[in-house]
Write a protein that holds these residues in place. Structure first.
Motif, PDB file in Angstrom:
ATOM      1  N   VAL A 295      12.931   9.617  -7.227  1.00 19.09           N
ATOM      2  CA  VAL A 295      12.607   8.393  -8.073  1.00 19.09           C
ATOM      3  C   VAL A 295      13.541   7.075  -7.659  1.00 19.09           C
ATOM      4  O   VAL A 295      13.266   5.930  -7.635  1.00 19.09           O
ATOM      5  CB  VAL A 295      12.875   8.770  -9.518  1.00 19.09           C
ATOM      6  N   VAL A 296      14.740   7.425  -7.636  1.00 21.84           N
ATOM      7  CA  VAL A 296      15.564   6.460  -7.413  1.00 21.84           C
ATOM      8  C   VAL A 296      15.594   6.216  -6.019  1.00 21.84           C
ATOM      9  O   VAL A 296      15.745   4.786  -5.927  1.00 21.84           O
ATOM     10  CB  VAL A 296      17.251   7.041  -7.668  1.00 21.84           C
ATOM     11  N   LEU A 297      15.057   6.952  -4.939  1.00 30.13           N
ATOM     12  CA  LEU A 297      15.135   6.381  -3.695  1.00 30.13           C
ATOM     13  C   LEU A 297      13.823   5.563  -3.538  1.00 30.13           C
ATOM     14  O   LEU A 297      13.803   4.557  -2.786  1.00 30.13           O
ATOM     15  CB  LEU A 297      14.768   7.730  -2.518  1.00 30.13           C
ATOM     16  N   HIS A 298      12.805   6.008  -4.474  1.00 30.82           N
ATOM     17  CA  HIS A 298      11.531   4.942  -4.463  1.00 30.82           C
ATOM     18  C   HIS A 298      12.060   3.597  -4.960  1.00 30.82           C
ATOM     19  O   HIS A 298      11.674   2.447  -4.188  1.00 30.82           O
ATOM     20  CB  HIS A 298      10.581   5.661  -5.456  1.00 30.82           C
ATOM     21  N   ASN A 299      12.775   3.447  -5.813  1.00 27.14           N
ATOM     22  CA  ASN A 299      13.199   2.006  -6.271  1.00 27.14           C
ATOM     23  C   ASN A 299      13.964   1.256  -5.389  1.00 27.14           C
ATOM     24  O   ASN A 299      14.041   0.356  -5.126  1.00 27.14           O
ATOM     25  CB  ASN A 299      13.883   2.101  -7.769  1.00 27.14           C
ATOM     26  N   PHE A 300      15.024   2.181  -4.665  1.00 32.23           N
ATOM     27  CA  PHE A 300      15.894   1.810  -3.501  1.00 32.23           C
ATOM     28  C   PHE A 300      15.194   1.113  -2.684  1.00 32.23           C
ATOM     29  O   PHE A 300      15.209  -0.045  -1.857  1.00 32.23           O
ATOM     30  CB  PHE A 300      16.763   2.903  -3.090  1.00 32.23           C
ATOM     31  N   LEU A 301      13.913   1.798  -2.113  1.00 31.47           N
ATOM     32  CA  LEU A 301      13.212   1.267  -1.080  1.00 31.47           C
ATOM     33  C   LEU A 301      12.409   0.162  -1.557  1.00 31.47           C
ATOM     34  O   LEU A 301      12.178  -0.864  -0.681  1.00 31.47           O
ATOM     35  CB  LEU A 301      12.317   2.318  -0.687  1.00 31.47           C
ATOM     36  N   ARG A 302      11.962   0.040  -2.749  1.00 34.99           N
ATOM     37  CA  ARG A 302      11.172  -1.145  -3.164  1.00 34.99           C
ATOM     38  C   ARG A 302      12.008  -2.364  -3.239  1.00 34.99           C
ATOM     39  O   ARG A 302      11.364  -3.443  -2.854  1.00 34.99           O
ATOM     40  CB  ARG A 302      10.468  -0.857  -4.733  1.00 34.99           C
ATOM     41  N   SER A 303      13.426  -2.213  -3.540  1.00 33.31           N
ATOM     42  CA  SER A 303      14.258  -3.373  -3.480  1.00 33.31           C
ATOM     43  C   SER A 303      14.691  -3.849  -2.277  1.00 33.31           C
ATOM     44  O   SER A 303      14.861  -4.966  -1.849  1.00 33.31           O
ATOM     45  CB  SER A 303      15.526  -3.078  -4.290  1.00 33.31           C
ATOM     46  N   LYS A 304      14.543  -2.879  -1.158  1.00 33.09           N
ATOM     47  CA  LYS A 304      14.845  -3.144   0.134  1.00 33.09           C
ATOM     48  C   LYS A 304      13.668  -3.316   1.184  1.00 33.09           C
ATOM     49  O   LYS A 304      13.876  -4.295   1.803  1.00 33.09           O
ATOM     50  CB  LYS A 304      15.712  -1.939   0.795  1.00 33.09           C
ATOM     51  N   GLU A 305      12.720  -2.707   0.804  1.00 41.08           N
ATOM     52  CA  GLU A 305      11.493  -3.121   1.642  1.00 41.08           C
ATOM     53  C   GLU A 305      10.224  -2.999   0.977  1.00 41.08           C
ATOM     54  O   GLU A 305       9.437  -2.311   0.769  1.00 41.08           O
ATOM     55  CB  GLU A 305      11.341  -1.770   2.652  1.00 41.08           C
ATOM     56  N   PRO A 306      10.108  -4.132  -0.003  1.00 35.84           N
ATOM     57  CA  PRO A 306       9.163  -4.279  -1.074  1.00 35.84           C
ATOM     58  C   PRO A 306       7.660  -4.880  -0.334  1.00 35.84           C
ATOM     59  O   PRO A 306       7.038  -5.818  -0.696  1.00 35.84           O
ATOM     60  CB  PRO A 306       9.402  -5.471  -1.872  1.00 35.84           C
ATOM     61  N   THR A 307       7.370  -4.115   0.839  1.00 36.75           N
ATOM     62  CA  THR A 307       6.123  -4.648   1.372  1.00 36.75           C
ATOM     63  C   THR A 307       5.061  -3.511   1.499  1.00 36.75           C
ATOM     64  O   THR A 307       3.827  -3.597   2.025  1.00 36.75           O
ATOM     65  CB  THR A 307       6.337  -4.890   3.142  1.00 36.75           C
ATOM     66  N   ILE A 308       5.168  -2.419   0.597  1.00 31.18           N
ATOM     67  CA  ILE A 308       4.158  -1.463   0.304  1.00 31.18           C
ATOM     68  C   ILE A 308       2.833  -2.081  -0.243  1.00 31.18           C
ATOM     69  O   ILE A 308       2.971  -2.529  -1.172  1.00 31.18           O
ATOM     70  CB  ILE A 308       4.651  -0.118  -0.491  1.00 31.18           C
ATOM     71  N   GLU A 309       1.861  -1.687   0.431  1.00 31.39           N
ATOM     72  CA  GLU A 309       0.713  -2.355  -0.363  1.00 31.39           C
ATOM     73  C   GLU A 309       0.249  -1.728  -1.478  1.00 31.39           C
ATOM     74  O   GLU A 309       0.646  -0.268  -1.561  1.00 31.39           O
ATOM     75  CB  GLU A 309      -0.563  -2.281   0.659  1.00 31.39           C
ATOM     76  N   ARG A 310      -0.507  -2.364  -2.275  1.00 28.65           N
ATOM     77  CA  ARG A 310      -0.880  -1.608  -3.758  1.00 28.65           C
ATOM     78  C   ARG A 310      -1.866  -0.531  -3.477  1.00 28.65           C
ATOM     79  O   ARG A 310      -2.841  -0.555  -2.543  1.00 28.65           O
ATOM     80  CB  ARG A 310      -1.508  -2.649  -4.392  1.00 28.65           C
ATOM     81  N   MET A 311      -1.719   0.651  -4.130  1.00 25.05           N
ATOM     82  CA  MET A 311      -2.439   1.685  -3.995  1.00 25.05           C
ATOM     83  C   MET A 311      -4.106   1.461  -4.576  1.00 25.05           C
ATOM     84  O   MET A 311      -4.176   0.617  -5.408  1.00 25.05           O
ATOM     85  CB  MET A 311      -1.951   2.948  -4.821  1.00 25.05           C
ATOM     86  N   THR A 312      -5.032   2.050  -3.860  1.00 23.09           N
ATOM     87  CA  THR A 312      -6.286   1.819  -4.252  1.00 23.09           C
ATOM     88  C   THR A 312      -6.507   2.452  -5.574  1.00 23.09           C
ATOM     89  O   THR A 312      -5.908   3.471  -5.644  1.00 23.09           O
ATOM     90  CB  THR A 312      -7.374   2.423  -3.189  1.00 23.09           C
ATOM     91  N   GLU A 313      -7.531   1.887  -6.289  1.00 25.43           N
ATOM     92  CA  GLU A 313      -7.651   2.489  -7.601  1.00 25.43           C
ATOM     93  C   GLU A 313      -8.232   3.826  -7.639  1.00 25.43           C
ATOM     94  O   GLU A 313      -8.228   4.565  -8.696  1.00 25.43           O
ATOM     95  CB  GLU A 313      -8.604   1.596  -8.510  1.00 25.43           C
ATOM     96  N   ASP A 314      -8.878   4.468  -6.539  1.00 21.70           N
ATOM     97  CA  ASP A 314      -9.346   5.731  -6.443  1.00 21.70           C
ATOM     98  C   ASP A 314      -8.296   6.704  -5.807  1.00 21.70           C
ATOM     99  O   ASP A 314      -8.876   7.792  -5.467  1.00 21.70           O
ATOM    100  CB  ASP A 314     -10.622   5.798  -5.721  1.00 21.70           C
ATOM    101  N   SER A 315      -7.166   6.342  -5.863  1.00 22.48           N
ATOM    102  CA  SER A 315      -5.948   7.118  -5.180  1.00 22.48           C
ATOM    103  C   SER A 315      -6.198   8.384  -6.060  1.00 22.48           C
ATOM    104  O   SER A 315      -6.173   8.402  -7.188  1.00 22.48           O
ATOM    105  CB  SER A 315      -4.877   6.685  -5.399  1.00 22.48           C
TER     106      SER A 315
END
Length: 356
Positions: A295-315
């Motif tokens: 969880v904390v790595l997820h936020n760490f990466l979002r702050s450093k590399e905030p380029t992940i595309e939005r997940m599709t709604e049918d994920s």
């Protein structure tokens, strides 16, 4: 000396940014930043009989475990380290990562942070006064010895629950980890610190204000959840699907857009750290450390590399589904006020295929 993945791959991977990213789920600059943060706590002394495992290798082993979900036996063959050594490394490193990062990347929200989160929900989801989306996700585990029934969930597998509030940028705002898989999410949320804080109104939410473009009445800042949750003064859920008029359908649509932010956050977490897509073969207390680290790595990466595309709604997501108690009359009236606002001239929004 037998050379493993660290000696054979690490320096070579750094020469190929794309391959490095695929292996570590982060770029070299982000990995180096993470290493600098945890290095003092991961450094061990060499002894006369044995060379210690370096902090870089410890971090590499742990990140690879999170990224693949491979067993310790598989990592043993890759890194040429003992299985018990790898087990210890993963457990210790996950704890260090959480300890070193969580105060910066999952801080306790204050009023200023809630307002910043609300602004993003207003911009992305057209849901003013929303300060977070709440939901729970089952984390698969192997059957614990002696008390498996407590962890056996309605989906027919063993799990603990990650309960989370997420913002509109796919980051975790608050988390509760480790509840029994058999417990419904309404009860988990009520018993968690963040849930108790919502229901007794001790969170530092901004005070109620009129909705944008209106003179009143003042409405509270709220979290949004699905039907599983019990409504409260700062938490609302959709209307029951039976007998909905246009106003209520409109409200449900708007709320669902906001609520999916937490589902997408879970989806990004699982797609990045594939350990959460498999049963985690560790003791329960260690599983908790792994989830906290992810969880904390997820936020760490979002702050450093905030380029992940939005997940599709049918994920495919393993969120929890159950019906909680009905809200009080006052809370239901508050929800009605949100619904009326969304159909007003001030609150209406023109979607591509919806006049809502």
């Amino acid at each position: 000396m037998t050379e493993g993945a660290f000696e054979l791959l690490y320096l070579e991977l750094r020469q190929y940014p794309e391959k490095f990213y695929n292996y570590f789920r982060m770029n070299t600059d982000t990995f180096d930043d993470l290493l600098d943060r945890v290095l003092p706590k991961l450094t061990r002394m060499d002894t006369y009989f044995r060379r210690s495992v370096s902090p870089t290798e410890r971090l590499m082993v742990t990140i690879r475990f999170l990224a693949t979900g491979d067993s310790f036996t598989s990592l043993h063959y890759s890194f040429r380290l003992g299985i018990s050594t790898i087990s210890t490394i993963v457990k210790e490193t996950c704890k260090v990562i959480w300890d070193e990062l969580h105060e910066e990347f999952i801080p306790t929200p204050n009023r200023r942070r809630w307002l910043k989160i609300e602004q993003k929900f207003r911009e992305v989801c057209q849901f003013p006064h929303c300060v977070g989306a709440v939901d729970g996700k089952h984390i698969r585990i192997l059957k614990p010895p002696g008390k498996g029934s407590e962890f056996f969930n309605y989906k027919k597998y063993f799990s603990i629950v990650l309960m989370a509030i997420a913002d509109a940028e796919y980051r975790f705002v608050a988390v509760d980890i480790g509840a029994y898989g058999r417990t419904n999410d309404s009860m988990i949320f009520k018993n968690s610190f963040m849930g108790r804080s919502v229901y007794n109104r001790s969170l530092d939410f901004p005070p109620p204000e009129p909705m944008p473009g209106t003179n009143g009445p003042p409405l509270p800042y709220v979290l949004v959840g699905d039907e599983a949750f019990q409504m409260a003064g700062n938490l609302i859920k959709p209307y029951s699907s039976r007998g909905l008029d246009a106003t209520k359908q409109n409200f449900n649509y708007r709320l669902t857009r906001a609520r999916r932010m937490v589902e997408c956050t879970f989806g990004i977490l699982v797609s990045t750290w594939r350990v959460f897509g498999k049963p985690i073969q560790m003791k329960i207390e260690t599983v908790d450390e792994v989830v906290k680290c992810g969880v904390v790595l997820h936020n760490f990466l979002r702050s450093k590399e905030p380029t992940i595309e939005r997940m599709t709604e049918d994920s495919e997501l393993n969120s929890i589904s159950a019906f909680g108690p009905r809200g009080s009359v006052a809370v239901s009236a508050m929800r009605d006020a949100f619904a009326d606002y969304f159909c007003s001239d001030a609150g209406r929004f023109q979607w591509p295929d919806h006049n809502v």
